[in-house]
Design an enzyme around this catalytic site. Structure first.
Site, short mmCIF file in Angstrom:
data_model
loop_
_atom_site.label_atom_id
_atom_site.label_comp_id
_atom_site.label_asym_id
_atom_site.label_seq_id
_atom_site.Cartn_x
_atom_site.Cartn_y
_atom_site.Cartn_z
N GLY A 1 6.90 5.18 0.90
CA GLY A 1 6.03 6.35 0.98
C GLY A 1 6.75 7.56 0.40
O GLY A 1 7.96 7.52 0.13
N GLY B 1 -0.47 8.77 2.72
CA GLY B 1 0.54 8.57 3.75
C GLY B 1 1.14 9.88 4.18
O GLY B 1 0.64 10.56 5.09
N SER B 2 2.20 10.29 3.49
CA SER B 2 2.95 11.46 3.95
C SER B 2 2.11 12.73 3.99
O SER B 2 2.28 13.56 4.88
CB SER B 2 4.20 11.65 3.10
N SER C 1 -2.19 5.89 5.39
CA SER C 1 -1.17 4.85 5.43
C SER C 1 -0.21 5.23 6.54
O SER C 1 0.40 6.31 6.50
CB SER C 1 -0.43 4.79 4.09
N MET D 1 5.31 -5.33 3.79
CA MET D 1 6.34 -5.52 2.74
C MET D 1 7.31 -6.60 3.20
O MET D 1 7.70 -6.62 4.36
CB MET D 1 7.11 -4.22 2.51
N ASP E 1 0.60 -1.25 5.42
CA ASP E 1 1.48 -1.71 4.34
C ASP E 1 2.42 -2.81 4.82
O ASP E 1 3.35 -2.56 5.58
CB ASP E 1 2.31 -0.52 3.82
N MET F 1 2.20 -6.41 0.16
CA MET F 1 3.25 -6.34 -0.87
C MET F 1 4.25 -7.46 -0.59
O MET F 1 5.37 -7.22 -0.12
CB MET F 1 3.90 -4.95 -0.84
N ASP G 1 -3.39 4.60 -4.32
CA ASP G 1 -2.36 4.56 -3.27
C ASP G 1 -1.03 5.00 -3.85
O ASP G 1 -0.51 4.35 -4.77
CB ASP G 1 -2.27 3.12 -2.73
N MET H 1 -2.34 1.16 -8.07
CA MET H 1 -1.17 1.83 -7.49
C MET H 1 -0.80 3.04 -8.34
O MET H 1 -0.71 2.95 -9.57
CB MET H 1 0.03 0.87 -7.43
N HIS I 1 -4.89 1.94 6.43
CA HIS I 1 -4.24 1.18 5.36
C HIS I 1 -2.88 0.75 5.90
O HIS I 1 -2.03 1.59 6.20
CB HIS I 1 -4.11 2.08 4.14
N HIS J 1 -2.44 -4.03 2.96
CA HIS J 1 -1.86 -3.97 1.61
C HIS J 1 -0.67 -4.90 1.59
O HIS J 1 0.42 -4.56 2.07
CB HIS J 1 -1.46 -2.52 1.29
N GLY K 1 1.40 8.88 -3.39
CA GLY K 1 1.50 10.28 -3.80
C GLY K 1 0.18 11.02 -3.82
O GLY K 1 0.04 12.04 -4.49
C1 DX5 Z 1 3.74 2.46 -1.01
C2 DX5 Z 1 2.62 2.17 -0.06
C3 DX5 Z 1 1.79 3.35 0.25
C4 DX5 Z 1 2.53 4.51 0.88
C5 DX5 Z 1 1.77 5.74 0.55
O1 DX5 Z 1 4.25 1.29 -1.51
O2 DX5 Z 1 1.78 1.18 -0.60
O3 DX5 Z 1 0.65 2.98 1.01
O4 DX5 Z 1 2.68 4.41 2.25
O5 DX5 Z 1 2.48 6.83 1.02
P1 DX5 Z 1 2.41 8.24 0.28
O6 DX5 Z 1 0.98 8.71 0.37
O7 DX5 Z 1 3.36 9.07 1.04
O8 DX5 Z 1 2.82 8.04 -1.15
ZN ZN Z 2 -0.12 0.86 0.40
#
Ligand code: DX5
Ligand code: ZN
Length: 228
Positions: A148, A197-198, A10, A39, A37, A72, A175, A141, A35, A70, A177
């Site tokens: 993230g 992501g992170s 992500s 929003m 995101d 949102m 998706d 989720m 991926h 994704h 953590g």
């Molecule tokens: C959160 C996003 C994720 C996020 C994941 O709402 O949908 O895709 O970027 O990031 P990490 O892996 O750091 O939780």
């Molecule tokens: Zn996501």
């Protein structure tokens, strides 16, 4: 067994001013897909980017990388055609955001994209189940969507296990953590598409993290096929 281990970074936690080169870097480090995101500041309390950005990104990275969008957003119906035109490959919408999932699934397919269906932590997997035979991927989720870097919710794993038992060949994505500390739980439960992501972007060695995530998931898939 129809599904395989796929890792999709992500890019939300990357340097967004360098999105094109960050995406290329992730693909060079072994990512299977990207991926992305989206929003809208309404469905979730955060704002990212929309189809104009995706269009630029597609031009910048070429045709190959698979874009899993994704979405949102509160009105997922609104962005199907613009996202398809911008070069999205899969449109993953939230079950909570629509009153008519069936017609949205149809629209996404007619636009030439694959269909992903996501559920927030508060939504039961039984609510997703009626649609499972019409979609390409279910996204469970493992944090509240929006940001993230949040803590992985292990109590979402029974949803993944149940989906895997009911739909043995469905792509199941997790998706939120997910990283080297939490991947074993996801793999054992039966997830095969892993968003990270992170843990990937923030690593000094994203290539090794991606490889590790994929190995753990591939081993779990192999074990499951031997157990059958
Ligand atoms: C959160 C996003 C994720 C996020 C994941 O709402 O949908 O895709 O970027 O990031 P990490 O892996 O750091 O939780
Ligand atoms: Zn996501």
């Amino acid at each position: 067994m129809a599904y395989s281990a796929k890792i999709g970074p992500s890019i939300l936690s990357s340097d967004l001013s360098c999105l094109g080169s960050e995406c290329v870097r992730m693909m060079e480090c072994g990512a299977d897909y990207l991926h992305l995101d989206v929003m809208d500041g309404h469905f979730v309390p955060n704002l990212t980017f929309g189809h104009p950005m995706v269009e630029c990104l597609r031009k910048s990275v070429g045709q190959d990388p698979f874009f899993d969008m994704h979405m949102m957003v509160s009105r997922p119906e609104q962005w199907v055609k613009p996202m398809a035109a911008a070069g999205a490959n899969q449109y993953t919408f939230h079950l909570e955001a629509t009153t008519n999932p069936g017609s949205l699934i149809k629209d996404i397919r007619e636009s030439g994209m694959k269909v992903g269906l996501a559920i927030k932590p508060g939504t039961t997997v039984e609510e997703l189940a009626p649609w499972a035979n019409q979609i390409d991927m279910a996204l469970v989720m493992t944090v509240e969507p929006g940001f993230g870097g949040q803590k992985f919710m292990e109590d979402m794993m029974p949803k993944v296990s149940w989906l895997r038992s009911q739909f043995p060949s469905l792509d199941i994505e997790v998706d939120g953590g997910v990283g080297p500390d939490t991947i074993h739980k996801c793999a054992e439960a039966g997830a095969n598409m892993i968003v990270s992501g992170s843990a990937v972007i923030g690593s000094d060695d994203p290539r090794s993290v991606i490889a590790l995530l994929r190995t753990v998931v591939a081993e779990a898939i192999q074990k499951r096929s031997l157990d059958r």
